[in-house]
Design an enzyme around this catalytic site. Sequence first.
Site, mmCIF file in Angstrom:
data_model
loop_
_atom_site.group_PDB
_atom_site.id
_atom_site.type_symbol
_atom_site.label_atom_id
_atom_site.label_comp_id
_atom_site.label_asym_id
_atom_site.label_seq_id
_atom_site.Cartn_x
_atom_site.Cartn_y
_atom_site.Cartn_z
ATOM 1 N N ASN A 121 -20.659 -9.215 46.461
ATOM 2 C CA ASN A 121 -21.208 -9.106 45.119
ATOM 3 C C ASN A 121 -22.671 -8.714 45.255
ATOM 4 O O ASN A 121 -23.424 -9.387 45.955
ATOM 5 C CB ASN A 121 -21.089 -10.452 44.396
ATOM 6 C CG ASN A 121 -19.648 -10.883 44.209
ATOM 7 O OD1 ASN A 121 -18.759 -10.055 44.052
ATOM 8 N ND2 ASN A 121 -19.399 -12.187 44.239
ATOM 9 N N HIS A 152 -17.592 -12.447 51.068
ATOM 10 C CA HIS A 152 -16.539 -13.420 50.806
ATOM 11 C C HIS A 152 -15.265 -12.925 51.496
ATOM 12 O O HIS A 152 -14.879 -11.765 51.342
ATOM 13 C CB HIS A 152 -16.229 -13.505 49.302
ATOM 14 C CG HIS A 152 -17.375 -13.940 48.444
ATOM 15 N ND1 HIS A 152 -17.457 -15.195 47.899
ATOM 16 C CD2 HIS A 152 -18.486 -13.275 48.018
ATOM 17 C CE1 HIS A 152 -18.563 -15.295 47.162
ATOM 18 N NE2 HIS A 152 -19.203 -14.131 47.220
ATOM 19 N N HIS A 194 -24.131 -11.863 51.741
ATOM 20 C CA HIS A 194 -22.941 -12.564 52.238
ATOM 21 C C HIS A 194 -21.695 -11.810 51.830
ATOM 22 O O HIS A 194 -21.675 -11.098 50.815
ATOM 23 C CB HIS A 194 -22.890 -14.003 51.708
ATOM 24 C CG HIS A 194 -22.978 -14.103 50.219
ATOM 25 N ND1 HIS A 194 -24.177 -14.033 49.544
ATOM 26 C CD2 HIS A 194 -22.032 -14.253 49.261
ATOM 27 C CE1 HIS A 194 -23.957 -14.146 48.245
ATOM 28 N NE2 HIS A 194 -22.666 -14.264 48.047
ATOM 29 N N ASP A 249 -16.537 -21.799 51.625
ATOM 30 C CA ASP A 249 -17.240 -21.791 50.339
ATOM 31 C C ASP A 249 -17.086 -23.156 49.656
ATOM 32 O O ASP A 249 -16.016 -23.780 49.703
ATOM 33 C CB ASP A 249 -16.665 -20.682 49.441
ATOM 34 C CG ASP A 249 -17.586 -20.354 48.279
ATOM 35 O OD1 ASP A 249 -18.170 -19.259 48.282
ATOM 36 O OD2 ASP A 249 -17.735 -21.204 47.368
ATOM 37 N N GLN A 253 -23.909 -11.436 41.705
ATOM 38 C CA GLN A 253 -24.386 -12.120 42.905
ATOM 39 C C GLN A 253 -25.245 -13.304 42.481
ATOM 40 O O GLN A 253 -26.233 -13.134 41.774
ATOM 41 C CB GLN A 253 -25.213 -11.155 43.772
ATOM 42 C CG GLN A 253 -25.738 -11.794 45.046
ATOM 43 C CD GLN A 253 -26.521 -10.815 45.917
ATOM 44 O OE1 GLN A 253 -26.721 -9.643 45.534
ATOM 45 N NE2 GLN A 253 -26.959 -11.285 47.071
#
Length: 113
Positions: free
Chosen positions: A86, A101, A99, A30, A93
């Site tokens: 999220n 995390h 995606h 990230d 989000q």
Amino acid sequence: MSDCIFCKIANGEIPVNVVYEDDRILSFHDADPQAPVHVLIIPKKHIPTMDDVTEEDGELIAHIMLKVKDIAKELGLNNGYRLVNNCGEDGFQTVKHLHFHLLGKRRMTWPPG
Ligand code: 5GP
Ligand code: ZN
């Protein structure tokens, strides 16, 4: 989706620090890490949110879930980790390409903020 940042990452248009890649999924660090280890795992297919996942995506989602432990091991997350999705506005989000995390190397708190 031509204007989707994660589609651009998935097709190599935007460079990222790759952790794992195969024909269907990509994992990368990230850009704004929230823990000492913070990577994202995305399907290369553009699926906007968890709400948009269909039966047809079942194997793809299972593939992501089954890779989590391998990616965690590769990153040395041998004392646990947190896996987060999220979804939508209330889920905060910010990128509308599905995606997950994967965060680790610090003790998480609960409930999340
Ligand atoms: P969300 O808030 O949608 O759950 O998470 C999006 C995540 O993508 C954020 O943690 C953000 O830091 C990360 N991100 C957004 N743009 C980029 C980028 O261009 N490169 C990388 N490596 N991460 C990004
Ligand atoms: Zn996309």
